[in-house]
Design a protein around this motif. Structure first.
Motif, PDB file in Angstrom:
ATOM      1  N   MET A   1       0.815  -1.193   0.000  1.00  0.00           N
ATOM      2  CA  MET A   1       0.000   0.000   0.000  1.00  0.00           C
ATOM      3  C   MET A   1       0.861   1.261   0.000  1.00  0.00           C
ATOM      4  O   MET A   1       0.457   2.291  -0.503  1.00  0.00           O
ATOM      5  CB  MET A   1      -0.937  -0.055   1.211  1.00  0.00           C
ATOM      6  N   LEU A   2       2.063   1.184   0.584  1.00  0.00           N
ATOM      7  CA  LEU A   2       2.954   2.344   0.623  1.00  0.00           C
ATOM      8  C   LEU A   2       3.260   2.839  -0.782  1.00  0.00           C
ATOM      9  O   LEU A   2       3.228   4.042  -1.040  1.00  0.00           O
ATOM     10  CB  LEU A   2       4.257   2.001   1.358  1.00  0.00           C
ATOM     11  N   TRP A   3       3.517   1.914  -1.708  1.00  0.00           N
ATOM     12  CA  TRP A   3       3.844   2.321  -3.077  1.00  0.00           C
ATOM     13  C   TRP A   3       2.681   3.071  -3.714  1.00  0.00           C
ATOM     14  O   TRP A   3       2.885   4.051  -4.433  1.00  0.00           O
ATOM     15  CB  TRP A   3       4.210   1.108  -3.931  1.00  0.00           C
ATOM     16  N   GLU A   4       1.472   2.610  -3.456  1.00  0.00           N
ATOM     17  CA  GLU A   4       0.298   3.277  -4.026  1.00  0.00           C
ATOM     18  C   GLU A   4       0.154   4.693  -3.470  1.00  0.00           C
ATOM     19  O   GLU A   4      -0.199   5.618  -4.204  1.00  0.00           O
ATOM     20  CB  GLU A   4      -0.968   2.458  -3.767  1.00  0.00           C
ATOM     21  N   ASN A   5       0.449   4.875  -2.176  1.00  0.00           N
ATOM     22  CA  ASN A   5       0.401   6.216  -1.585  1.00  0.00           C
ATOM     23  C   ASN A   5       1.452   7.125  -2.200  1.00  0.00           C
ATOM     24  O   ASN A   5       1.187   8.292  -2.489  1.00  0.00           O
ATOM     25  CB  ASN A   5       0.594   6.147  -0.073  1.00  0.00           C
ATOM     26  N   VAL A   6       2.637   6.586  -2.411  1.00  0.00           N
ATOM     27  CA  VAL A   6       3.706   7.365  -3.047  1.00  0.00           C
ATOM     28  C   VAL A   6       3.286   7.740  -4.465  1.00  0.00           C
ATOM     29  O   VAL A   6       3.462   8.888  -4.889  1.00  0.00           O
ATOM     30  CB  VAL A   6       5.036   6.583  -3.065  1.00  0.00           C
ATOM     31  N   LEU A   7       2.725   6.792  -5.187  1.00  0.00           N
ATOM     32  CA  LEU A   7       2.302   7.066  -6.565  1.00  0.00           C
ATOM     33  C   LEU A   7       1.211   8.129  -6.627  1.00  0.00           C
ATOM     34  O   LEU A   7       1.218   8.979  -7.526  1.00  0.00           O
ATOM     35  CB  LEU A   7       1.846   5.775  -7.246  1.00  0.00           C
ATOM     36  N   LEU A   8       0.289   8.119  -5.678  1.00  0.00           N
ATOM     37  CA  LEU A   8      -0.745   9.159  -5.639  1.00  0.00           C
ATOM     38  C   LEU A   8      -0.124  10.536  -5.406  1.00  0.00           C
ATOM     39  O   LEU A   8      -0.460  11.510  -6.076  1.00  0.00           O
ATOM     40  CB  LEU A   8      -1.777   8.849  -4.543  1.00  0.00           C
ATOM     41  N   ASP A   9       0.814  10.600  -4.455  1.00  0.00           N
ATOM     42  CA  ASP A   9       1.470  11.872  -4.161  1.00  0.00           C
ATOM     43  C   ASP A   9       2.312  12.365  -5.332  1.00  0.00           C
ATOM     44  O   ASP A   9       2.284  13.540  -5.686  1.00  0.00           O
ATOM     45  CB  ASP A   9       2.351  11.751  -2.917  1.00  0.00           C
ATOM     46  N   VAL A  10       3.051  11.462  -5.938  1.00  0.00           N
ATOM     47  CA  VAL A  10       3.935  11.884  -7.024  1.00  0.00           C
ATOM     48  C   VAL A  10       3.126  12.247  -8.267  1.00  0.00           C
ATOM     49  O   VAL A  10       3.511  13.142  -9.019  1.00  0.00           O
ATOM     50  CB  VAL A  10       5.030  10.826  -7.319  1.00  0.00           C
ATOM     51  N   GLN A  11       1.993  11.603  -8.471  1.00  0.00           N
ATOM     52  CA  GLN A  11       1.144  11.974  -9.604  1.00  0.00           C
ATOM     53  C   GLN A  11       0.622  13.394  -9.417  1.00  0.00           C
ATOM     54  O   GLN A  11       0.566  14.174 -10.364  1.00  0.00           O
ATOM     55  CB  GLN A  11      -0.006  10.993  -9.775  1.00  0.00           C
ATOM     56  N   LYS A  12       0.266  13.738  -8.189  1.00  0.00           N
ATOM     57  CA  LYS A  12      -0.184  15.104  -7.898  1.00  0.00           C
ATOM     58  C   LYS A  12       0.972  16.089  -8.125  1.00  0.00           C
ATOM     59  O   LYS A  12       0.765  17.170  -8.681  1.00  0.00           O
ATOM     60  CB  LYS A  12      -0.696  15.195  -6.451  1.00  0.00           C
ATOM     61  N   ALA A  13       2.182  15.710  -7.727  1.00  0.00           N
ATOM     62  CA  ALA A  13       3.356  16.566  -7.945  1.00  0.00           C
ATOM     63  C   ALA A  13       3.580  16.791  -9.440  1.00  0.00           C
ATOM     64  O   ALA A  13       3.895  17.909  -9.865  1.00  0.00           O
ATOM     65  CB  ALA A  13       4.594  15.949  -7.305  1.00  0.00           C
ATOM     66  N   ILE A  14       3.392  15.752 -10.237  1.00  0.00           N
ATOM     67  CA  ILE A  14       3.562  15.875 -11.688  1.00  0.00           C
ATOM     68  C   ILE A  14       2.470  16.770 -12.269  1.00  0.00           C
ATOM     69  O   ILE A  14       2.750  17.588 -13.154  1.00  0.00           O
ATOM     70  CB  ILE A  14       3.580  14.481 -12.350  1.00  0.00           C
ATOM     71  N   GLU A  15       1.256  16.653 -11.757  1.00  0.00           N
ATOM     72  CA  GLU A  15       0.177  17.530 -12.225  1.00  0.00           C
ATOM     73  C   GLU A  15       0.487  18.994 -11.911  1.00  0.00           C
ATOM     74  O   GLU A  15       0.195  19.879 -12.712  1.00  0.00           O
ATOM     75  CB  GLU A  15      -1.150  17.135 -11.575  1.00  0.00           C
ATOM     76  N   LEU A  16       1.100  19.242 -10.759  1.00  0.00           N
ATOM     77  CA  LEU A  16       1.429  20.611 -10.362  1.00  0.00           C
ATOM     78  C   LEU A  16       2.649  21.155 -11.103  1.00  0.00           C
ATOM     79  O   LEU A  16       2.751  22.350 -11.358  1.00  0.00           O
ATOM     80  CB  LEU A  16       1.671  20.675  -8.849  1.00  0.00           C
ATOM     81  N   ASN A  17       3.590  20.273 -11.425  1.00  0.00           N
ATOM     82  CA  ASN A  17       4.809  20.691 -12.126  1.00  0.00           C
ATOM     83  C   ASN A  17       5.241  19.571 -13.070  1.00  0.00           C
ATOM     84  O   ASN A  17       6.051  18.717 -12.711  1.00  0.00           O
ATOM     85  CB  ASN A  17       5.924  21.020 -11.135  1.00  0.00           C
ATOM     86  N   ALA A  18       4.703  19.604 -14.270  1.00  0.00           N
ATOM     87  CA  ALA A  18       4.956  18.530 -15.243  1.00  0.00           C
ATOM     88  C   ALA A  18       6.412  18.468 -15.696  1.00  0.00           C
ATOM     89  O   ALA A  18       6.831  17.480 -16.282  1.00  0.00           O
ATOM     90  CB  ALA A  18       4.048  18.711 -16.455  1.00  0.00           C
ATOM     91  N   SER A  19       7.199  19.501 -15.426  1.00  0.00           N
ATOM     92  CA  SER A  19       8.606  19.485 -15.855  1.00  0.00           C
ATOM     93  C   SER A  19       9.547  18.981 -14.762  1.00  0.00           C
ATOM     94  O   SER A  19      10.761  18.990 -14.950  1.00  0.00           O
ATOM     95  CB  SER A  19       9.032  20.888 -16.296  1.00  0.00           C
ATOM     96  N   SER A  20       9.017  18.506 -13.643  1.00  0.00           N
ATOM     97  CA  SER A  20       9.845  18.058 -12.521  1.00  0.00           C
ATOM     98  C   SER A  20      10.487  16.705 -12.808  1.00  0.00           C
ATOM     99  O   SER A  20       9.821  15.677 -12.820  1.00  0.00           O
ATOM    100  CB  SER A  20       9.010  17.961 -11.245  1.00  0.00           C
ATOM    101  N   ARG A  21      11.784  16.728 -13.026  1.00  0.00           N
ATOM    102  CA  ARG A  21      12.483  15.461 -13.257  1.00  0.00           C
ATOM    103  C   ARG A  21      12.567  14.636 -11.968  1.00  0.00           C
ATOM    104  O   ARG A  21      12.594  13.417 -11.999  1.00  0.00           O
ATOM    105  CB  ARG A  21      13.853  15.708 -13.850  1.00  0.00           C
TER     106      ARG A  21
END
Length: 102
Positions: A1-21
């Motif tokens: 479940m930890l990976w899914e939580n990380v993926l949710l957070d990082v997807q939101k980060a990508i939505e906020l800043n699509a150029s974030s490597r």
């Protein structure tokens, strides 16, 4: 479940800043940890695209050693991860652990 939580957070980060490597790097690590390897490869490729298009990268004219390059990359990654909501560590070479920051 930890990976899914990380993926949710990082997807939101990508939505906020699509150029974030860095976001794509974390997404790659989380997908790899979740054993979703094909998606992890895609995230890694996206990270490389974002890295290639980064404006803050300076190209050196003098060659550097592999160990010097690794040190500089590790330092840059550590600076980004110091402010991350999740911590990322490598207990053994080639293995990654992502856990919630305390």
């Amino acid at each position: 479940m930890l990976w899914e939580n990380v993926l949710l957070d990082v997807q939101k980060a990508i939505e906020l800043n699509a150029s974030s490597r860095v976001a794509y790097q974390v997404k790659h690590a989380a997908l790899h940890g979740a054993q979703r390897y094909d998606e992890a490869i895609t995230a890694f490729e996206m990270m490389l695209v974002k890295l290639d298009g980064a404006h803050d990268i300076q190209i050196r004219s003098d060659p550097v050693s592999v160990s010097e390059a690794e040190g500089v990359l590790r330092k840059a990654i550590d600076v980004q991860l110091d402010t991350a909501r999740f911590v990322y560590s490598t207990p053994l070479p080639g293995f990654y652990v992502i856990e919630k920051r305390r």
